[in-house]
Design an enzyme around this catalytic site. Structure first.
Site, mmCIF file in Angstrom:
data_model
loop_
_atom_site.group_PDB
_atom_site.id
_atom_site.type_symbol
_atom_site.label_atom_id
_atom_site.label_comp_id
_atom_site.label_asym_id
_atom_site.label_seq_id
_atom_site.Cartn_x
_atom_site.Cartn_y
_atom_site.Cartn_z
ATOM 1 N N HIS A 3 20.770 15.502 -25.890
ATOM 2 C CA HIS A 3 19.330 15.300 -26.099
ATOM 3 C C HIS A 3 18.632 16.582 -25.699
ATOM 4 C CE1 HIS A 3 19.341 14.743 -21.709
ATOM 5 N NE2 HIS A 3 20.386 13.950 -21.892
ATOM 6 N N HIS A 35 27.411 6.571 -27.164
ATOM 7 C CA HIS A 35 26.121 7.273 -27.065
ATOM 8 C C HIS A 35 26.196 8.579 -27.841
ATOM 9 C CE1 HIS A 35 27.853 10.056 -24.090
ATOM 10 N NE2 HIS A 35 28.314 9.020 -23.420
ATOM 11 N N ASP A 68 0.818 -1.218 0.000
ATOM 12 C CA ASP A 68 0.000 0.000 0.000
ATOM 13 C C ASP A 68 0.855 1.273 0.000
ATOM 14 O OD1 ASP A 68 0.999 -0.437 2.478
ATOM 15 O OD2 ASP A 68 -0.876 -0.049 3.563
ATOM 16 N N ASP A 105 26.788 11.626 -12.608
ATOM 17 C CA ASP A 105 25.770 12.175 -13.511
ATOM 18 C C ASP A 105 24.522 12.359 -12.654
ATOM 19 O OD1 ASP A 105 23.788 12.635 -15.395
ATOM 20 O OD2 ASP A 105 24.544 11.139 -16.817
ATOM 21 N N ASP A 157 20.597 18.185 -15.861
ATOM 22 C CA ASP A 157 21.216 16.887 -16.153
ATOM 23 C C ASP A 157 22.707 17.167 -16.369
ATOM 24 O OD1 ASP A 157 21.973 14.413 -17.110
ATOM 25 O OD2 ASP A 157 20.771 14.504 -18.951
ATOM 26 N N ARG A 213 32.967 11.326 -18.598
ATOM 27 C CA ARG A 213 31.911 12.052 -19.327
ATOM 28 C C ARG A 213 31.828 13.454 -18.734
ATOM 29 N NH1 ARG A 213 28.121 8.666 -19.038
ATOM 30 N NH2 ARG A 213 26.745 9.325 -17.366
ATOM 31 N N GLU A 272 27.149 16.239 -23.938
ATOM 32 C CA GLU A 272 27.706 15.251 -23.021
ATOM 33 C C GLU A 272 28.556 14.172 -23.685
ATOM 34 O OE1 GLU A 272 24.808 12.490 -21.362
ATOM 35 O OE2 GLU A 272 23.201 13.674 -22.248
ATOM 36 N N GLU A 315 29.119 16.684 -18.900
ATOM 37 C CA GLU A 315 27.783 17.039 -19.406
ATOM 38 C C GLU A 315 27.328 18.382 -18.848
ATOM 39 O OE1 GLU A 315 24.591 14.358 -18.187
ATOM 40 O OE2 GLU A 315 23.377 15.033 -19.880
ATOM 41 N N HIS A 338 24.548 3.460 -17.400
ATOM 42 C CA HIS A 338 23.458 3.784 -16.473
ATOM 43 C C HIS A 338 23.660 3.119 -15.116
ATOM 44 C CE1 HIS A 338 20.594 5.008 -19.969
ATOM 45 N NE2 HIS A 338 21.440 5.950 -19.641
ATOM 46 N N TYR A 371 34.786 5.797 -22.737
ATOM 47 C CA TYR A 371 34.720 4.716 -21.752
ATOM 48 C C TYR A 371 35.597 3.570 -22.246
ATOM 49 C CZ TYR A 371 30.616 7.629 -21.317
ATOM 50 O OH TYR A 371 29.787 8.716 -21.240
#
Ligand code: GLY
Ligand code: MN
Ligand code: MN
Length: 434
Positions: free
Chosen positions: A348, A344, A36, A254, A265, A399, A378, A401, A237, A382
């Site tokens: 975006h 990548h 719940d 990140d 971001d 990275r 970004e 960004e 991720h 890697y």
């Protein structure tokens, strides 16, 4: 945000829909986390954009017409018993008073009232696929009308998202200021993390610095923070955030937050010890060069893919300089030799959704950037532990960004206050007296 802003958006959408159309939008449903207990509630971005209405179990109906058209809201009724447990509800009076609805009805009456509204319309504008249960209800209402003798039924379903998502791509002054605030708080959190990091700490302890900084400014994370020490940075991720930080490792973070629904971001990669070693620094500077080259391609007149193309060229040149790939740069770019290390895209759209809506292409052409569009830049490199790269490079991931707004005469980096040069990062970490 000023209620007039939402009224203006509804008017603009209704103008595009035109007479004879009706737009239907549903609030996001509440989701069960366990038994719940529900997940923290987040309104559907399209619904939020047009209504500012904060509750689940609501349906917005927009009917273009004379003057500015009609905005009808179905929502939960007030309920003193439930409100004692869960807090105050807006209710139908509140929907009219505080959210600009021309009329509001209890959501429990929607099956009785909505078909009558649809009967006056020819075209139903609605986004399929976001909330499947709502899709089924919309189809059910229209089909029931079609089968009812003597009733007039809309004869066409039209996708709402192309118009609505195009509107969302151009940020207004009020939206830009919410995004600036989200960036400012995100920057403060990253600074705090750089200053707090010590060898031997756990990734989740650094994550806690972000949560603290976000919440003390009434913001929430815009996505699960990625706090990735050492080779965890090569998992794009990575969100386990439970490893121990080692003295000689880099830490990739990140993390961004959400203000009034608008996301930041931001990624930085820095040394756990406070000082880059020679190899880490070489790799970092390649990514930074790509980042700078990409940002230089943000501005009116550049097309969507130009920042990515610039980053790809810089990453390729850099990987060659470091001895990780070999050959003619032009050919390496064409053959995508960089892809095992940079898999990548360079960014975006950014807005109410972290990966915001809006087309990247128009027909078969990349879309031209225009003032008011917001995006991330970004690039990253890697070098996975199981890659074929020379051993000394394996396990490094970097990275960088930032959040960038296209302005009339170029761009504005919303997260520019966060150090990005290796020396500036080292200086900030040193100042923390670590
Ligand atoms: N944080 C997700 C991304 O950078 O796209
Ligand atoms: Mn990110
Ligand atoms: Mn991003």
């Amino acid at each position: 945000m000023n209620p007039r802003e939402f009224a203006r958006r509804r008017r603009q959408l209704m103008r595009m829909i035109g007479r004879g159309g009706v737009a239907l939008l549903a609030a996001a449903p509440e989701r069960v986390r366990n038994r719940d207990v529900t997940f923290p509630y987040r309104q559907d971005s399209d619904f939020l954009y047009l209504t500012d209405f904060p509750e689940p179990e609501a349906i917005a109906v927009l009917i273009p017409g004379r003057d500015h058209g009609e905005f009808i809201l179905f929502c939960r009724d007030r309920d003193p018993e439930r409100e004692r447990w869960d807090g105050e509800r807006v209710g139908t009076d509140g929907a009219v008073r505080d959210y600009g609805a021309d009329d509001a009805f209890p959501i429990t009456d929607v099956d009785d009232i909505l078909p009558g509204l649809l009967e006056q319309c020819e075209r139903v504008y609605h986004t399929m696929g976001t909330h499947p249960e709502f899709d089924a209800r919309v189809i059910g209402w229209v089909n029931a009308l079609r089968q009812r003798a003597g009733a007039h039924a809309p004869h066409e379903f039209v996708a709402l998202d192309p118009m609505l998502h195009d509107m969302r791509l151009y940020k207004s002054r009020a939206e830009c200021s919410a995004m600036r605030r989200a960036a400012r708080i995100g920057v403060a959190a990253h600074r705090r993390a750089m200053q707090a990091t010590q060898p031997g700490m756990y990734e989740y302890e650094i994550e806690a610095e972000f949560l603290h900084e976000f919440r003390r400014h009434d913001a929430v994370p815009s996505y699960q923070p990625i706090v990735a020490g050492g080779h965890n940075a090569c998992v794009l991720h990575y969100t386990r955030n439970n490893a121990r930080l080692q003295e000689g490792d880099l830490l990739l973070i990140d993390a961004g937050c959400e203000c009034e629904g608008y996301a930041s971001d931001i990624t930085r990669t820095f040394p756990v010890s406070g000082e880059f070693d020679a190899r880490q620094r070489d790799l970092y500077d390649v990514v930074l060069e790509a980042h700078r080259a990409a940002i230089a391609k943000v501005g009116p007149g550049h097309h969507w893919n130009e920042p990515h193309e610039a980053a790809v060229r810089a990453v390729t040149r850099g990987l060659k300089r470091l001895g990780l790939i070999d050959g003619n740069v032009q050919r390496l770019v064409r053959d995508e030799a960089y892809r095992p290390f940079f898999m990548h895209r360079t960014g975006h759209w950014l807005g109410l959704d972290v990966h915001d809506v809006g087309d990247y292409r128009v027909g078969d052409q990349w879309r031209l950037q225009e003032p008011g569009m917001a995006m991330t830049v970004e690039p990253g490199i890697y070098i996975a532990a199981d890659s074929g790269a020379p051993k000394a490079w394996r396990g490094l991931g970097v990275r960088i960004e930032d959040d960038v707004l296209v302005t009339r005469d170029g761009h504005q980096v919303l997260s520019a206050a966060l150090p990005v040069d290796a020396e500036d990062i080292e200086a900030l970490m040193a100042r923390a007296g670590r």
